[in-house]
Every structure is written in C-alpha cells, then in structure tokens.
Design a protein around this motif. Structure first.
Motif, PDB file in Angstrom:
ATOM      1  N   THR A 135       0.848  -1.194   0.000  1.00 13.27           N
ATOM      2  CA  THR A 135       0.000   0.000   0.000  1.00 13.27           C
ATOM      3  C   THR A 135       0.881   1.240   0.000  1.00 13.27           C
ATOM      4  O   THR A 135       2.062   1.162   0.336  1.00 13.27           O
ATOM      5  CB  THR A 135      -0.930  -0.001   1.233  1.00 13.27           C
ATOM      6  N   ALA A 136       0.320   2.357  -0.381  1.00 16.75           N
ATOM      7  CA  ALA A 136       1.068   3.617  -0.387  1.00 16.75           C
ATOM      8  C   ALA A 136       0.948   4.354   0.950  1.00 16.75           C
ATOM      9  O   ALA A 136       1.629   5.346   1.166  1.00 16.75           O
ATOM     10  CB  ALA A 136       0.563   4.517  -1.513  1.00 16.75           C
ATOM     11  N   CYS A 137       0.071   3.879   1.819  1.00 14.88           N
ATOM     12  CA  CYS A 137      -0.092   4.588   3.083  1.00 14.88           C
ATOM     13  C   CYS A 137       0.763   3.931   4.172  1.00 14.88           C
ATOM     14  O   CYS A 137       1.010   2.738   4.113  1.00 14.88           O
ATOM     15  CB  CYS A 137      -1.568   4.627   3.490  1.00 14.88           C
ATOM     16  N   PRO A 138       1.239   4.673   5.118  1.00 16.61           N
ATOM     17  CA  PRO A 138       1.096   6.119   5.134  1.00 16.61           C
ATOM     18  C   PRO A 138       1.988   6.756   4.074  1.00 16.61           C
ATOM     19  O   PRO A 138       2.864   6.088   3.521  1.00 16.61           O
ATOM     20  CB  PRO A 138       1.549   6.498   6.532  1.00 16.61           C
ATOM     21  N   GLY A 139       1.805   8.016   3.834  1.00 21.47           N
ATOM     22  CA  GLY A 139       2.561   8.702   2.787  1.00 21.47           C
ATOM     23  C   GLY A 139       3.967   9.082   3.198  1.00 21.47           C
ATOM     24  O   GLY A 139       4.545   9.997   2.636  1.00 21.47           O
ATOM     25  N   PHE A 140       4.516   8.396   4.191  1.00 25.10           N
ATOM     26  CA  PHE A 140       5.887   8.682   4.622  1.00 25.10           C
ATOM     27  C   PHE A 140       6.545   7.391   5.086  1.00 25.10           C
ATOM     28  O   PHE A 140       5.883   6.402   5.363  1.00 25.10           O
ATOM     29  CB  PHE A 140       5.912   9.749   5.719  1.00 25.10           C
ATOM     30  N   ASP A 141       7.856   7.414   5.157  1.00 26.69           N
ATOM     31  CA  ASP A 141       8.653   6.261   5.576  1.00 26.69           C
ATOM     32  C   ASP A 141       8.694   6.241   7.104  1.00 26.69           C
ATOM     33  O   ASP A 141       9.424   7.018   7.728  1.00 26.69           O
ATOM     34  CB  ASP A 141      10.055   6.390   4.986  1.00 26.69           C
ATOM     35  N   VAL A 142       7.899   5.374   7.707  1.00 31.66           N
ATOM     36  CA  VAL A 142       7.777   5.340   9.163  1.00 31.66           C
ATOM     37  C   VAL A 142       9.113   5.056   9.853  1.00 31.66           C
ATOM     38  O   VAL A 142       9.498   5.792  10.767  1.00 31.66           O
ATOM     39  CB  VAL A 142       6.670   4.357   9.614  1.00 31.66           C
ATOM     40  N   PRO A 143       9.859   4.006   9.461  1.00 28.14           N
ATOM     41  CA  PRO A 143      11.138   3.777  10.145  1.00 28.14           C
ATOM     42  C   PRO A 143      12.092   4.975  10.059  1.00 28.14           C
ATOM     43  O   PRO A 143      12.731   5.323  11.052  1.00 28.14           O
ATOM     44  CB  PRO A 143      11.719   2.553   9.426  1.00 28.14           C
ATOM     45  N   ALA A 144      12.145   5.617   8.896  1.00 24.84           N
ATOM     46  CA  ALA A 144      13.027   6.787   8.749  1.00 24.84           C
ATOM     47  C   ALA A 144      12.575   7.920   9.660  1.00 24.84           C
ATOM     48  O   ALA A 144      13.400   8.583  10.303  1.00 24.84           O
ATOM     49  CB  ALA A 144      13.055   7.249   7.296  1.00 24.84           C
ATOM     50  N   TRP A 145      11.262   8.143   9.732  1.00 24.36           N
ATOM     51  CA  TRP A 145      10.737   9.203  10.592  1.00 24.36           C
ATOM     52  C   TRP A 145      11.012   8.891  12.063  1.00 24.36           C
ATOM     53  O   TRP A 145      11.405   9.770  12.828  1.00 24.36           O
ATOM     54  CB  TRP A 145       9.236   9.410  10.357  1.00 24.36           C
TER      55      TRP A 145
END
Length: 79
Positions: A55-65
């Motif tokens: 999927t494309a969600c969420p629209g951000f890279d969670v591990p990087a954030w």
C-alpha cells in the motif's frame, strides 16, 4: 500476519497517493504520542502500514521518521 489483534493504529488526515501531507503540528503530536506509548510499553515495535501490506499509506517512511525523532532501533520494525 494476524497483526491487527496485537496492534495499535495511529491515523492522520491526509497522505493520499503516498504523499506525506502531515503538518508540523501533526508530526509533533504523533511524536508525543509515540513517545508516550514507548514509555508505557518499552518493548513495543513500531512499523508503518506499508511495511506489512502493499500500500502507499502512510505517505511517509515510518522507520526513517522514527529514527529522525530519535526512537531507539529496538522499537523500530524492520523486515
């Protein structure tokens, strides 16, 4: 994976089509919530929806954030 039975889900308005539309206030509140949850559950592992499903969600890279806000590696889900 059967993760829904042992998961907590954070949701934010926006992020359609894989684009990070979080406001600075949303990012701040998400970070506060993540840290509160880690304090309550020190061994929690946090990952993003797209790490478990195509999927494309969420629209951000969670591990990087999570790394960006200083979350310890032991709390970050990686495949």
């Amino acid at each position: 994976f059967g993760m829904n039975s042992v998961s907590r889900h954070w949701v934010y308005a926006g992020g359609a089509n894989g684009i990070d539309t979080r406001t600075s206030k949303q990012k701040k509140m998400m970070a506060i919530d993540v840290y509160k949850f880690i304090k309550q559950h020190p061994n929690i592992i946090i990952g993003g929806h797209k790490q478990f499903n195509a999927t494309a969600c969420p629209g951000f890279d969670v591990p990087a954030w999570l790394r960006e806000i200083g979350v310890p590696e032991k709390n970050i889900y990686t495949k």
